[in-house]
Design a protein around this motif. Structure first.
Motif, PDB file in Angstrom:
ATOM      1  N   THR A 167       0.801  -1.224   0.000  1.00 18.66           N
ATOM      2  CA  THR A 167       0.000   0.000   0.000  1.00 18.66           C
ATOM      3  C   THR A 167       0.839   1.282   0.000  1.00 18.66           C
ATOM      4  O   THR A 167       0.349   2.342  -0.380  1.00 18.66           O
ATOM      5  CB  THR A 167      -0.941   0.028   1.213  1.00 18.66           C
ATOM      6  N   HIS A 201       0.931  -0.333  -6.084  1.00 18.56           N
ATOM      7  CA  HIS A 201       0.343   0.655  -5.188  1.00 18.56           C
ATOM      8  C   HIS A 201      -1.061   0.205  -4.857  1.00 18.56           C
ATOM      9  O   HIS A 201      -1.937   0.222  -5.717  1.00 18.56           O
ATOM     10  CB  HIS A 201       0.334   2.041  -5.817  1.00 18.56           C
ATOM     11  N   THR A 202      -1.267  -0.226  -3.617  1.00 16.67           N
ATOM     12  CA  THR A 202      -2.490  -0.921  -3.174  1.00 16.67           C
ATOM     13  C   THR A 202      -2.748  -2.107  -4.104  1.00 16.67           C
ATOM     14  O   THR A 202      -1.907  -2.976  -4.209  1.00 16.67           O
ATOM     15  CB  THR A 202      -3.690   0.044  -3.080  1.00 16.67           C
ATOM     16  N   SER A 203      -3.878  -2.127  -4.783  1.00 14.14           N
ATOM     17  CA  SER A 203      -4.186  -3.294  -5.619  1.00 14.14           C
ATOM     18  C   SER A 203      -3.842  -3.066  -7.085  1.00 14.14           C
ATOM     19  O   SER A 203      -4.241  -3.853  -7.946  1.00 14.14           O
ATOM     20  CB  SER A 203      -5.673  -3.643  -5.499  1.00 14.14           C
ATOM     21  N   LYS A 204      -3.100  -2.013  -7.374  1.00 15.06           N
ATOM     22  CA  LYS A 204      -2.787  -1.687  -8.767  1.00 15.06           C
ATOM     23  C   LYS A 204      -1.343  -2.026  -9.119  1.00 15.06           C
ATOM     24  O   LYS A 204      -0.429  -1.793  -8.328  1.00 15.06           O
ATOM     25  CB  LYS A 204      -3.029  -0.199  -9.036  1.00 15.06           C
ATOM     26  N   GLU A 230      -1.678   1.676 -15.755  1.00 17.71           N
ATOM     27  CA  GLU A 230      -1.934   0.835 -14.584  1.00 17.71           C
ATOM     28  C   GLU A 230      -3.097  -0.117 -14.830  1.00 17.71           C
ATOM     29  O   GLU A 230      -3.851   0.023 -15.804  1.00 17.71           O
ATOM     30  CB  GLU A 230      -2.257   1.712 -13.378  1.00 17.71           C
ATOM     31  N   CYS A 231      -3.238  -1.075 -13.909  1.00 18.17           N
ATOM     32  CA  CYS A 231      -4.368  -2.004 -13.947  1.00 18.17           C
ATOM     33  C   CYS A 231      -4.575  -2.578 -12.547  1.00 18.17           C
ATOM     34  O   CYS A 231      -3.607  -2.876 -11.836  1.00 18.17           O
ATOM     35  CB  CYS A 231      -4.100  -3.136 -14.934  1.00 18.17           C
ATOM     36  N   THR A 232      -5.837  -2.705 -12.128  1.00 20.22           N
ATOM     37  CA  THR A 232      -6.148  -3.331 -10.840  1.00 20.22           C
ATOM     38  C   THR A 232      -5.991  -4.845 -10.951  1.00 20.22           C
ATOM     39  O   THR A 232      -6.464  -5.458 -11.900  1.00 20.22           O
ATOM     40  CB  THR A 232      -7.589  -2.992 -10.408  1.00 20.22           C
ATOM     41  N   VAL A 233      -5.316  -5.429  -9.961  1.00 28.13           N
ATOM     42  CA  VAL A 233      -5.089  -6.880  -9.927  1.00 28.13           C
ATOM     43  C   VAL A 233      -5.953  -7.460  -8.810  1.00 28.13           C
ATOM     44  O   VAL A 233      -5.775  -7.113  -7.627  1.00 28.13           O
ATOM     45  CB  VAL A 233      -3.600  -7.197  -9.690  1.00 28.13           C
ATOM     46  N   LYS A 234      -6.863  -8.324  -9.166  1.00 30.69           N
ATOM     47  CA  LYS A 234      -7.859  -8.827  -8.216  1.00 30.69           C
ATOM     48  C   LYS A 234      -7.230  -9.499  -7.006  1.00 30.69           C
ATOM     49  O   LYS A 234      -7.620  -9.236  -5.865  1.00 30.69           O
ATOM     50  CB  LYS A 234      -8.797  -9.815  -8.933  1.00 30.69           C
ATOM     51  N   ASN A 237      -5.837  -7.115  -4.438  1.00 28.15           N
ATOM     52  CA  ASN A 237      -6.903  -6.497  -3.653  1.00 28.15           C
ATOM     53  C   ASN A 237      -7.388  -7.440  -2.564  1.00 28.15           C
ATOM     54  O   ASN A 237      -7.606  -7.033  -1.412  1.00 28.15           O
ATOM     55  CB  ASN A 237      -8.063  -6.112  -4.572  1.00 28.15           C
TER      56      ASN A 237
END
Length: 276
Positions: A167, A201-204, A230-234, A237
């Motif tokens: 995070t 950075h957090t879930s990204k 960027e992309c959110t990675v499940k 998270n």
């Protein structure tokens, strides 16, 4: 002043509650925390998981990801394969200014030389440390509120460090960007005035592009421009949510024990006041 009978009654009630916490509730909650940590660990790959493609233990599988900018930036495009803490493949296109013109540069990452995401590995190491600490107390009989509090603080510190690895990424200096060993994974090599950096950075998962310039006045490299995709990675998270749940479980348990801190103070007060 509190009557002796009332004081004895309060101490007796507090002692019963503390005994229940020490002998039943403490280990019951620690089992729950250990289960949460085990769930969290499934979001990280061990070396054994990496060697065994058919492993059903880990929730993490090789994942093809398209990174994109919040405003559809045209400065950089990237498609990659993420497997645990490794970027095993990537195709990257970015614009680079030479003189008065912008040229399109292309580079790649291949399986033979992946980009290592140290943040993920560090988070996993702290997670294992917390889990190991709890496992050493399976049959241990805690004797005081202070002893329990010190132990819970130790476990919580490891879990907080694990979550912080994801995070709160550490900001890299220009020198670190230039000397990053991971820069060697790009084929072909990128221009000397360009640095690329993958980080969490957090879930990204983020890829940052830095255009650098040598300042002749102070003889230092400076960042001219910065762009990112960027992309959110499940599964990242999910891991952060489980880290947070484990911290909440421990904090709630710690609060129960600290509420009984007065019992030990009262007991010591009575013991001191009794004739020898």
């Amino acid at each position: 002043m509190m009557a002796v009978a009332d004081l004895d009654e309060e101490i007796s009630a507090l002692k019963k509650e503390l005994d229940w916490l020490l002998h039943e509730e403490l280990h019951h909650v620690l089992v729950q925390v250990q289960f949460t940590l085990a769930e969290c660990s499934q979001r990280f790959l061990t070396e054994k998981d990496k060697e065994t493609e058919d492993s059903n233990f880990s929730c993490v599988k090789p994942q093809r990801i398209l990174l994109s900018g919040p405003n559809g930036t045209a400065h950089i495009k990237c498609v990659l394969t993420l497997h645990g803490d490794n970027i095993t493949e990537a195709d990257i296109n970015f614009k680079h200014k030479q003189g008065n013109h912008h040229i399109l540069c292309k580079t790649s990452i291949h399986q033979s030389l992946p980009w290592k995401l140290q943040q993920i590995q560090d988070a996993c190491n702290h997670l294992r440390c917390a889990s190991f600490s709890i496992s050493t107390k399976d049959d241990y009989a805690f004797k005081s509120v202070r002893e329990v509090t010190l132990f819970l603080d130790e476990v919580m510190e490891s879990i907080k460090k694990g979550r912080a690895c994801l995070t709160f990424p550490r900001r890299k200096s220009v020198e670190e960007l230039l000397n990053n060993q991971n820069m060697q994974v790009f084929q072909p090599a990128v221009p000397n005035s360009v640095s690329l950096s993958f980080y969490i950075h957090t879930s990204k998962l983020i890829l940052a592009l830095y255009h650098l310039n040598h300042n002749t006045q102070n003889q230092k490299m400076e960042i001219l421009t910065r762009h990112q995709v960027e992309c959110t990675v499940k599964w990242l998270n999910e891991a952060i949510m489980l880290f947070t749940l484990a911290i909440q479980q421990i904090q709630q348990l710690k609060d129960k024990f600290q509420a009984l801190q007065r019992f030990e103070e009262l007991e010591n007060y009575v013991s001191i006041g009794q004739p020898s």
